[in-house]
Design an enzyme around this catalytic site. Structure first.
Site, PDB file in Angstrom:
ATOM      1  N   GLY A 191       0.834  -1.208   0.000  1.00 33.44           N
ATOM      2  CA  GLY A 191       0.000   0.000   0.000  1.00 33.44           C
ATOM      3  C   GLY A 191       0.862   1.248   0.000  1.00 33.44           C
ATOM      4  O   GLY A 191       2.027   1.235  -0.427  1.00 33.44           O
ATOM      5  N   PRO A 193       3.024   4.617   1.291  1.00 32.25           N
ATOM      6  CA  PRO A 193       4.022   4.875   2.340  1.00 32.25           C
ATOM      7  C   PRO A 193       3.377   5.429   3.625  1.00 32.25           C
ATOM      8  O   PRO A 193       3.809   5.087   4.727  1.00 32.25           O
ATOM      9  CB  PRO A 193       4.936   5.919   1.707  1.00 32.25           C
ATOM     10  CG  PRO A 193       4.769   5.733   0.240  1.00 32.25           C
ATOM     11  CD  PRO A 193       3.361   5.273   0.022  1.00 32.25           C
ATOM     12  N   GLU A 213       5.602  -3.267   1.030  1.00 32.42           N
ATOM     13  CA  GLU A 213       5.667  -3.043  -0.428  1.00 32.42           C
ATOM     14  C   GLU A 213       4.932  -1.738  -0.695  1.00 32.42           C
ATOM     15  O   GLU A 213       3.703  -1.715  -0.749  1.00 32.42           O
ATOM     16  CB  GLU A 213       5.005  -4.220  -1.162  1.00 32.42           C
ATOM     17  CG  GLU A 213       5.748  -5.537  -1.035  1.00 32.42           C
ATOM     18  CD  GLU A 213       6.968  -5.622  -1.942  1.00 32.42           C
ATOM     19  OE1 GLU A 213       7.067  -4.841  -2.905  1.00 32.42           O
ATOM     20  OE2 GLU A 213       7.829  -6.467  -1.674  1.00 32.42           O
ATOM     21  N   CYS A 247       1.968   0.441  -9.001  1.00 29.10           N
ATOM     22  CA  CYS A 247       3.076   0.917  -8.162  1.00 29.10           C
ATOM     23  C   CYS A 247       4.350   1.122  -8.979  1.00 29.10           C
ATOM     24  O   CYS A 247       5.224   1.870  -8.571  1.00 29.10           O
ATOM     25  CB  CYS A 247       3.323  -0.052  -7.023  1.00 29.10           C
ATOM     26  SG  CYS A 247       3.662  -1.722  -7.601  1.00 29.10           S
TER      27      CYS A 247
HETATM   28  P1  NAD Z   1      -3.470   2.293   1.085  1.00 29.45           P
HETATM   29  O1  NAD Z   1      -2.219   2.384   1.858  1.00 29.45           O
HETATM   30  O2  NAD Z   1      -4.442   3.407   1.176  1.00 29.45           O
HETATM   31  O3  NAD Z   1      -4.307   0.978   1.523  1.00 29.45           O
HETATM   32  C1  NAD Z   1      -3.694  -0.296   1.599  1.00 29.45           C
HETATM   33  C2  NAD Z   1      -4.416  -1.124   2.659  1.00 29.45           C
HETATM   34  O4  NAD Z   1      -4.290  -0.487   3.930  1.00 29.45           O
HETATM   35  C3  NAD Z   1      -5.907  -1.316   2.405  1.00 29.45           C
HETATM   36  O5  NAD Z   1      -6.239  -2.664   2.664  1.00 29.45           O
HETATM   37  C4  NAD Z   1      -6.570  -0.371   3.387  1.00 29.45           C
HETATM   38  O6  NAD Z   1      -7.790  -0.861   3.874  1.00 29.45           O
HETATM   39  C5  NAD Z   1      -5.567  -0.285   4.537  1.00 29.45           C
HETATM   40  N1  NAD Z   1      -5.568   1.036   5.170  1.00 29.45           N
HETATM   41  C6  NAD Z   1      -5.796   2.233   4.584  1.00 29.45           C
HETATM   42  N2  NAD Z   1      -5.679   3.239   5.485  1.00 29.45           N
HETATM   43  C7  NAD Z   1      -5.375   2.655   6.675  1.00 29.45           C
HETATM   44  C8  NAD Z   1      -5.126   3.149   7.990  1.00 29.45           C
HETATM   45  N3  NAD Z   1      -5.174   4.453   8.255  1.00 29.45           N
HETATM   46  N4  NAD Z   1      -4.829   2.256   8.952  1.00 29.45           N
HETATM   47  C9  NAD Z   1      -4.783   0.945   8.700  1.00 29.45           C
HETATM   48  N5  NAD Z   1      -5.008   0.419   7.473  1.00 29.45           N
HETATM   49  C10 NAD Z   1      -5.298   1.247   6.473  1.00 29.45           C
HETATM   50  O7  NAD Z   1      -3.042   2.001  -0.424  1.00 29.45           O
HETATM   51  P2  NAD Z   1      -3.949   1.848  -1.707  1.00 29.45           P
HETATM   52  O8  NAD Z   1      -4.556   3.171  -2.038  1.00 29.45           O
HETATM   53  O9  NAD Z   1      -4.847   0.668  -1.563  1.00 29.45           O
HETATM   54  O10 NAD Z   1      -2.849   1.474  -2.813  1.00 29.45           O
HETATM   55  C11 NAD Z   1      -2.086   2.442  -3.472  1.00 29.45           C
HETATM   56  C12 NAD Z   1      -0.690   2.541  -2.902  1.00 29.45           C
HETATM   57  O11 NAD Z   1      -0.098   1.261  -2.815  1.00 29.45           O
HETATM   58  C13 NAD Z   1       0.243   3.350  -3.796  1.00 29.45           C
HETATM   59  O12 NAD Z   1       1.100   4.133  -3.008  1.00 29.45           O
HETATM   60  C14 NAD Z   1       1.034   2.275  -4.536  1.00 29.45           C
HETATM   61  O13 NAD Z   1       2.278   2.701  -5.034  1.00 29.45           O
HETATM   62  C15 NAD Z   1       1.165   1.234  -3.466  1.00 29.45           C
HETATM   63  N6  NAD Z   1       1.384  -0.091  -4.052  1.00 29.45           N
HETATM   64  C16 NAD Z   1       2.590  -0.696  -3.887  1.00 29.45           C
HETATM   65  C17 NAD Z   1       2.822  -1.938  -4.473  1.00 29.45           C
HETATM   66  C18 NAD Z   1       4.133  -2.664  -4.338  1.00 29.45           C
HETATM   67  O14 NAD Z   1       4.174  -3.846  -4.679  1.00 29.45           O
HETATM   68  N7  NAD Z   1       5.191  -2.023  -3.876  1.00 29.45           N
HETATM   69  C19 NAD Z   1       1.814  -2.540  -5.209  1.00 29.45           C
HETATM   70  C20 NAD Z   1       0.602  -1.888  -5.336  1.00 29.45           C
HETATM   71  C21 NAD Z   1       0.390  -0.660  -4.752  1.00 29.45           C
END
Ligand code: NAD
Length: 471
Positions: A191, A193, A213, A247
């Site tokens: 997710g 950073p 990741e 990502c």
């Molecule tokens: P996000 O961080 O908003 O959410 C990821 C997960 O965390 C979700 O399941 C969500 O329910 C949970 N979450 C969200 N806010 C939270 C909080 N305050 N407390 C606890 N849990 C929480 O990310 P997203 O919008 O789903 O994905 C996009 C991001 O992920 C981008 O920054 C992207 O670059 C990154 N990403 C990285 C990879 C990798 O392999 N490195 C792959 C895909 C996406």
């Protein structure tokens, strides 16, 4: 489900890990992987329809980026599991003469996998393949942003496994926050950073190991030595794959000012060839996935408008429609480092071009930004490729293409610094979910190490002097 139910589930998995998984043979892990593979193959159309319902993800992209990587991960694990799991002997130094050293691979235990929405199937199931191959139980928390896939994941894992082995907890921030209170043996988070920091803070309470990741601002450098048509074709695909919601998606392009005009022409040509010439044709093109939801549509719209207000010029695109979350693929030029579009991870179909006068200037720009997850260099000169790579840092790098590093099962996938820690895929993913236990076996009775025990006399002092002699 509330905190108590999560605690009960955690305890159930802990018992199952101790009483079942720790005692079973490797074959049982393979059977689990085969079950998932069969389910995916039997339900391919359902998976494609589900992702279309979430954000009009095209069936072709689902096959390429949601199904194929998972089947590939399973096949690799099935083939390599025995060798990955084998004890590895290591040689002893002279000072430990007579001992035997080996590394025993052990599962970590009860693991939590938290997934994002952008590849909502693949990024949920992928880490689970590694976790199962390594012999762990898993609780999965999929993204709430893609509700159809969330339901599908519940069905997949509840069809195949008891919840004490693999369970899916649905929900958003409150549910994830409650899950993060538990003393997991490992957390694998994919997710942003920002949320990565929250996960790491919570994990620190129990000293739980984490794989993070994350994302970042991925640069592309195109030099005078690049094949411009080739670079344009690859970028037109790599940027708009999954509508830029990847990502590893190129975030900004640094282009030598002498070739910028020519490159823009090539990019327009390749873009038209892939997606169409007229706004309606592009909008109807089934190869373009949509922005995931209204929240992200508005985020991108504000970013796009403010970047244009700050001086960016539209090369093409900038057609938007709120009711369908549609933002047409957009290329911006005349973008400066203080433009808002340069200042965040775009995660959508907008590509800014920033010109540079010499390669040092491009490297300085890249160095100002936190280490990205992905970095792309287009140049035919080996010397130039090496120079750029040696002066920058990134989790992954591709020379003369974009995005494909994700598909290579034998390369570690992950970030560096603010783009993440730990690695995914194949053997690297397996190791994230394993403890590499060091086992040293000593002989009984007289051993060489006893020469250094007190009481000290001239003899053991001489031995200590010899073994601590600067080498
Ligand atoms: P996000 O961080 O908003 O959410 C990821 C997960 O965390 C979700 O399941 C969500 O329910 C949970 N979450 C969200 N806010 C939270 C909080 N305050 N407390 C606890 N849990 C929480 O990310 P997203 O919008 O789903 O994905 C996009 C991001 O992920 C981008 O920054 C992207 O670059 C990154 N990403 C990285 C990879 C990798 O392999 N490195 C792959 C895909 C996406």
């Amino acid at each position: 489900m509330g905190t108590n139910e999560y605690s009960e589930l955690y305890q159930l998995q802990k018992q199952y890990f101790k009483n079942v998984l720790k005692k079973e043979r490797l074959y049982a892990r393979k059977e689990r992987l085969l079950k998932i593979k069969k389910w995916i193959k039997d339900n391919q159309i359902l998976i494609q329809d589900t992702l279309y319902n979430d954000f009009q993800k095209t069936p072709e992209e689902v096959l390429i980026s949601e199904i194929k990587p998972i089947i590939g991960e399973i096949n690799l694990a099935l083939k390599k599991l025995r060798s990955w799991n084998k004890d590895r002997s290591v040689s002893a130094p002279l000072t430990l003469l007579g001992t035997k050293g080996k590394i025993k691979i052990e599962p970590k235990g009860v693991c939590l996998v938290i997934a994002p929405w952008n590849f909502p199937f693949m990024l949920a199931v992928g880490p689970i393949i590694s976790a199962i191959a390594a012999g762990n139980t898993v609780v999965l928390k999929p993204s709430e942003m893609t509700p159809h896939t969330e339901k599908l994941l519940v069905k997949l894992f509840s069809d195949l496994f008891p919840k004490e082995c693999i369970a899916v907890i649905t929900g958003g921030i409150p549910e994830t926050t409650a899950l993060l209170q538990l003393p997991w043996n490992h957390i694998f988070f994919t997710g942003s950073p920002q949320v990565g920091k929250i996960v790491m803070k919570q994990a620190a309470e129990h000293l739980t190991s984490v794989t993070l990741e994350l994302g970042g601002r991925n640069p592309v450098v195109i030099t005078k030595n690049a094949n411009l048509r080739d670079a344009a074709k690859k970028l037109a695909w790599g940027k708009f794959f999954n509508n830029g919601q990847s990502c590893v998606s190129p975030n900004y392009v640094l282009i030598d000012k002498e070739i910028k005009a020519k490159f823009i022409e090539e990019l327009k040509f390749e873009f038209v060839d892939m997606y169409g010439n007229y706004p309606e044709e592009i909008k109807e093109n089934k190869a373009l996935t949509r922005v995931v939801n209204n929240f992200h549509y508005n985020r991108l719209k504000i970013l796009l408008d403010s970047s244009i207000n700050s001086g960016a010029e539209v090369v093409f695109g900038n057609i938007t429609e709120e009711k369908t979350n549609y933002i047409s693929p957009t290329i911006l030029t005349n973008v400066k480092e203080n433009n808002p579009i340069f200042e965040e991870e775009i995660f959508g179909p907008i590509l800014p071009l920033i010109e540079y006068s010499n390669i040092e200037e491009a490297i300085t720009t890249i160095q100002k930004v936190d280490s990205p997850l992905a970095f792309y260099v287009f140049s035919k000169s080996k010397k130039e490729q090496e120079y750029i790579i040696n002066n920058t840092s990134a989790g992954t790098t591709v020379i003369n293409d974009t995005t494909l590093q994700f598909a290579h099962p034998n390369l570690p996938f992950g970030g560096v610094g603010s783009s993440g820690m730990g690695k995914a895929h194949g053997h690297y993913g397996f190791l994230e979910f394993s403890n590499q236990r060091a086992i040293l076996t000593q002989r009984t009775n007289g051993t060489t190490s006893q020469f250094i025990y007190p009481k000290y006399n001239w003899f053991n002092r001489l031995i200590i002097k010899i073994i601590t002699w600067n080498e």
